[in-house]
Write an enzyme that holds these catalytic residues in place. Structure first.
Site, PDB file in Angstrom:
ATOM      1  N   SER A   8     -44.074 -27.604 -47.620  1.00 27.05           N
ATOM      2  CA  SER A   8     -44.618 -26.466 -46.424  1.00 27.05           C
ATOM      3  C   SER A   8     -43.239 -26.220 -45.764  1.00 27.05           C
ATOM      4  O   SER A   8     -42.597 -27.188 -45.282  1.00 27.05           O
ATOM      5  CB  SER A   8     -45.504 -27.464 -45.422  1.00 27.05           C
ATOM      6  OG  SER A   8     -45.824 -26.580 -44.438  1.00 27.05           O
ATOM      7  N   HIS A  33     -45.173 -23.393 -49.746  1.00 27.47           N
ATOM      8  CA  HIS A  33     -46.395 -23.280 -48.880  1.00 27.47           C
ATOM      9  C   HIS A  33     -45.646 -22.642 -47.513  1.00 27.47           C
ATOM     10  O   HIS A  33     -45.106 -23.248 -46.975  1.00 27.47           O
ATOM     11  CB  HIS A  33     -46.937 -24.554 -48.824  1.00 27.47           C
ATOM     12  CG  HIS A  33     -48.247 -24.274 -47.955  1.00 27.47           C
ATOM     13  ND1 HIS A  33     -49.531 -24.091 -48.377  1.00 27.47           N
ATOM     14  CD2 HIS A  33     -48.354 -24.766 -46.639  1.00 27.47           C
ATOM     15  CE1 HIS A  33     -50.408 -24.182 -47.684  1.00 27.47           C
ATOM     16  NE2 HIS A  33     -50.039 -24.483 -46.396  1.00 27.47           N
ATOM     17  N   ASP A  35     -47.067 -21.310 -43.714  1.00 23.62           N
ATOM     18  CA  ASP A  35     -47.864 -21.552 -42.573  1.00 23.62           C
ATOM     19  C   ASP A  35     -47.643 -20.508 -41.551  1.00 23.62           C
ATOM     20  O   ASP A  35     -46.914 -20.610 -41.118  1.00 23.62           O
ATOM     21  CB  ASP A  35     -47.849 -22.959 -42.237  1.00 23.62           C
ATOM     22  CG  ASP A  35     -48.433 -23.892 -42.839  1.00 23.62           C
ATOM     23  OD1 ASP A  35     -49.520 -23.894 -43.485  1.00 23.62           O
ATOM     24  OD2 ASP A  35     -47.694 -25.085 -43.113  1.00 23.62           O
ATOM     25  N   MET A  37     -49.141 -18.806 -38.088  1.00 20.28           N
ATOM     26  CA  MET A  37     -49.924 -19.282 -37.120  1.00 20.28           C
ATOM     27  C   MET A  37     -49.992 -18.182 -36.089  1.00 20.28           C
ATOM     28  O   MET A  37     -48.711 -17.698 -35.884  1.00 20.28           O
ATOM     29  CB  MET A  37     -49.438 -20.483 -36.540  1.00 20.28           C
ATOM     30  CG  MET A  37     -49.559 -21.740 -37.501  1.00 20.28           C
ATOM     31  SD  MET A  37     -48.711 -23.129 -36.823  1.00 20.28           S
ATOM     32  CE  MET A  37     -48.849 -24.241 -38.175  1.00 20.28           C
ATOM     33  N   HIS A  66     -50.580 -19.661 -46.289  1.00 23.46           N
ATOM     34  CA  HIS A  66     -51.789 -20.117 -45.477  1.00 23.46           C
ATOM     35  C   HIS A  66     -51.871 -19.430 -44.188  1.00 23.46           C
ATOM     36  O   HIS A  66     -51.156 -19.725 -43.160  1.00 23.46           O
ATOM     37  CB  HIS A  66     -51.765 -21.755 -45.385  1.00 23.46           C
ATOM     38  CG  HIS A  66     -52.602 -22.376 -44.779  1.00 23.46           C
ATOM     39  ND1 HIS A  66     -52.559 -23.737 -44.203  1.00 23.46           N
ATOM     40  CD2 HIS A  66     -53.944 -22.048 -44.110  1.00 23.46           C
ATOM     41  CE1 HIS A  66     -53.657 -24.086 -43.615  1.00 23.46           C
ATOM     42  NE2 HIS A  66     -54.438 -23.012 -43.587  1.00 23.46           N
ATOM     43  N   MET A  68     -53.486 -19.080 -40.836  1.00 22.30           N
ATOM     44  CA  MET A  68     -54.074 -19.744 -39.687  1.00 22.30           C
ATOM     45  C   MET A  68     -54.287 -18.853 -38.655  1.00 22.30           C
ATOM     46  O   MET A  68     -53.657 -19.016 -37.531  1.00 22.30           O
ATOM     47  CB  MET A  68     -53.541 -20.977 -39.304  1.00 22.30           C
ATOM     48  CG  MET A  68     -53.679 -22.244 -40.183  1.00 22.30           C
ATOM     49  SD  MET A  68     -52.500 -23.407 -40.074  1.00 22.30           S
ATOM     50  CE  MET A  68     -51.147 -22.863 -41.170  1.00 22.30           C
ATOM     51  N   MET A 138     -58.263 -28.820 -45.244  1.00 25.51           N
ATOM     52  CA  MET A 138     -57.101 -29.365 -43.986  1.00 25.51           C
ATOM     53  C   MET A 138     -57.479 -31.073 -43.742  1.00 25.51           C
ATOM     54  O   MET A 138     -58.646 -31.238 -43.481  1.00 25.51           O
ATOM     55  CB  MET A 138     -57.594 -28.569 -42.673  1.00 25.51           C
ATOM     56  CG  MET A 138     -56.848 -27.257 -42.775  1.00 25.51           C
ATOM     57  SD  MET A 138     -55.408 -27.022 -43.141  1.00 25.51           S
ATOM     58  CE  MET A 138     -54.344 -28.217 -42.254  1.00 25.51           C
ATOM     59  N   PHE A 144     -49.888 -27.794 -36.344  1.00 30.07           N
ATOM     60  CA  PHE A 144     -48.703 -28.677 -36.363  1.00 30.07           C
ATOM     61  C   PHE A 144     -48.336 -29.508 -37.659  1.00 30.07           C
ATOM     62  O   PHE A 144     -49.360 -30.059 -38.365  1.00 30.07           O
ATOM     63  CB  PHE A 144     -48.498 -29.662 -35.078  1.00 30.07           C
ATOM     64  CG  PHE A 144     -48.681 -28.660 -33.876  1.00 30.07           C
ATOM     65  CD1 PHE A 144     -48.230 -28.343 -33.096  1.00 30.07           C
ATOM     66  CD2 PHE A 144     -50.300 -28.855 -33.514  1.00 30.07           C
ATOM     67  CE1 PHE A 144     -48.322 -27.398 -31.791  1.00 30.07           C
ATOM     68  CE2 PHE A 144     -50.572 -28.078 -32.392  1.00 30.07           C
ATOM     69  CZ  PHE A 144     -49.726 -27.356 -31.494  1.00 30.07           C
ATOM     70  N   GLY A 145     -47.052 -29.578 -38.100  1.00 34.03           N
ATOM     71  CA  GLY A 145     -46.677 -30.549 -39.032  1.00 34.03           C
ATOM     72  C   GLY A 145     -46.380 -31.906 -38.342  1.00 34.03           C
ATOM     73  O   GLY A 145     -46.531 -31.966 -37.276  1.00 34.03           O
ATOM     74  N   ASP A 176     -53.992 -30.427 -47.399  1.00 38.83           N
ATOM     75  CA  ASP A 176     -52.897 -30.096 -46.565  1.00 38.83           C
ATOM     76  C   ASP A 176     -53.094 -30.830 -45.221  1.00 38.83           C
ATOM     77  O   ASP A 176     -54.103 -30.650 -44.207  1.00 38.83           O
ATOM     78  CB  ASP A 176     -52.900 -28.478 -46.153  1.00 38.83           C
ATOM     79  CG  ASP A 176     -51.609 -27.885 -45.432  1.00 38.83           C
ATOM     80  OD1 ASP A 176     -50.968 -28.733 -45.334  1.00 38.83           O
ATOM     81  OD2 ASP A 176     -51.944 -26.562 -45.084  1.00 38.83           O
ATOM     82  N   GLY A 178     -50.442 -34.284 -43.372  1.00 39.27           N
ATOM     83  CA  GLY A 178     -50.293 -35.746 -43.325  1.00 39.27           C
ATOM     84  C   GLY A 178     -50.111 -36.460 -44.631  1.00 39.27           C
ATOM     85  O   GLY A 178     -50.660 -37.519 -44.756  1.00 39.27           O
TER      86      GLY A 178
HETATM   87  C1  DX5 Z   1     -50.701 -27.650 -40.544  1.00 38.53           C
HETATM   88  C2  DX5 Z   1     -50.172 -27.067 -41.751  1.00 38.53           C
HETATM   89  C3  DX5 Z   1     -49.520 -27.836 -42.838  1.00 38.53           C
HETATM   90  C4  DX5 Z   1     -48.357 -28.397 -42.110  1.00 38.53           C
HETATM   91  C5  DX5 Z   1     -48.311 -29.802 -43.067  1.00 38.53           C
HETATM   92  O1  DX5 Z   1     -51.097 -26.827 -39.564  1.00 38.53           O
HETATM   93  O2  DX5 Z   1     -51.140 -26.101 -42.317  1.00 38.53           O
HETATM   94  O3  DX5 Z   1     -48.870 -27.050 -43.969  1.00 38.53           O
HETATM   95  O4  DX5 Z   1     -47.276 -27.718 -42.147  1.00 38.53           O
HETATM   96  O5  DX5 Z   1     -47.335 -30.608 -42.608  1.00 38.53           O
HETATM   97  P1  DX5 Z   1     -47.273 -32.029 -42.714  1.00 38.53           P
HETATM   98  O6  DX5 Z   1     -47.197 -32.370 -44.326  1.00 38.53           O
HETATM   99  O7  DX5 Z   1     -46.171 -32.519 -42.095  1.00 38.53           O
HETATM  100  O8  DX5 Z   1     -48.597 -32.471 -42.164  1.00 38.53           O
HETATM  101 ZN    ZN Z   2     -50.767 -25.243 -44.486  1.00 38.45          ZN
END
Ligand code: DX5
Ligand code: ZN
Length: 221
Positions: A8, A33, A35, A37, A66, A68, A138, A144-145, A176, A178
């Site tokens: 990601s 990937h 993301d 937002m 992705h 969101m 999810m 958030f990562g 996706d 954690g």
């Molecule tokens: C969360 C995103 C993920 C995120 C995953 O909202 O959709 O793709 O970046 O990040 P990690 O692997 O750090 O949880």
């Molecule tokens: Zn994602």
């Protein structure tokens, strides 16, 4: 087919984006990937078209976007074109006319994914599964990562895998949030075949090596 690892980009160093894209190009990772937002569907903003376009210009692997975002239909064509998307995933929770949205994605020659938030049951997928190429579960609340994996997702992976197998749907089961070296094997054993990893790759001392390790699946673990 072996499983897919999709780093990601949200966890990349945006000051050194080209360097991080090249790292993924050189690595054993399968997809990029991305993301997206909007500050409404999720309580965060990430990046938009100029960055997506720049990534697409340098990426040498399929791009998995992705979304969101609320009202994804408005932007799908631009993400497909400017992001050179191989996969576009929308959220079940953001689409009032999901079947129409999936058809729109397909009309652009892009594979379609549907994502579920952690609280959304697998059961809602029953009438869309025959039409999609991928389901993204999810395993954190999106936005958030670097968050912790929600263990309950394992049960959802198993439930979904059972339905996919029973009906022989050609659907990729992506997870996706954690995911890292400590739990990826467990997810693959449960039935996932595409893993999105942000923090665990980009914060590791040697991201290429971490990706290489994640490509190895030992079902006996
Ligand atoms: C969360 C995103 C993920 C995120 C995953 O909202 O959709 O793709 O970046 O990040 P990690 O692997 O750090 O949880
Ligand atoms: Zn994602």
């Amino acid at each position: 087919m072996t499983h897919i690892i999709a780093p990601s980009i949200l966890s990349a160093d945006f000051g050194n984006l080209q360097r991080d894209i090249e790292m993924i190009n050189q690595s054993e990772a399968d997809w990029f990937h991305l993301d997206i937002m909007d500050g409404h569907f999720v309580p965060n903003l990430s990046f938009g078209f100029p960055v997506v376009k720049a990534i697409a210009n340098h990426a040498k692997k399929p791009i998995d976007i992705h979304l969101m975002i609320e009202k994804p239909d408005i932007y799908i064509e631009r993400f497909a074109k400017e992001g050179n998307a191989a996969y576009l995933t929308v959220h079940y929770e953001a689409c009032n006319h999901l079947h129409r949205t999936v058809a729109l994605i397909h009309s652009l020659g892009v594979k379609a994914g549907v994502s579920l938030n952690p609280h959304t049951p697998i059961a809602v997928l029953v009438d869309i599964l025959p039409f999609v190429d991928m389901v993204l579960l999810m395993s954190v609340n999106p936005g958030f990562g670097g968050q912790s994996f929600i263990e309950h997702t394992l049960l959802k992976i198993k439930q979904l895998k059972e339905i996919i197998d029973k009906n022989k749907y050609p659907v990729i089961l992506q997870v996706d949030g954690g995911i890292g070296l400590d739990n990826y094997q467990q997810l693959l054993s449960a039935g996932a075949n595409a893993l999105v990893c942000g923090n665990s790759i980009f914060s590791s001392p040697n991201p290429m090596e971490t990706i290489k390790k994640m490509k190895v699946f030992n079902p006996n673990i």
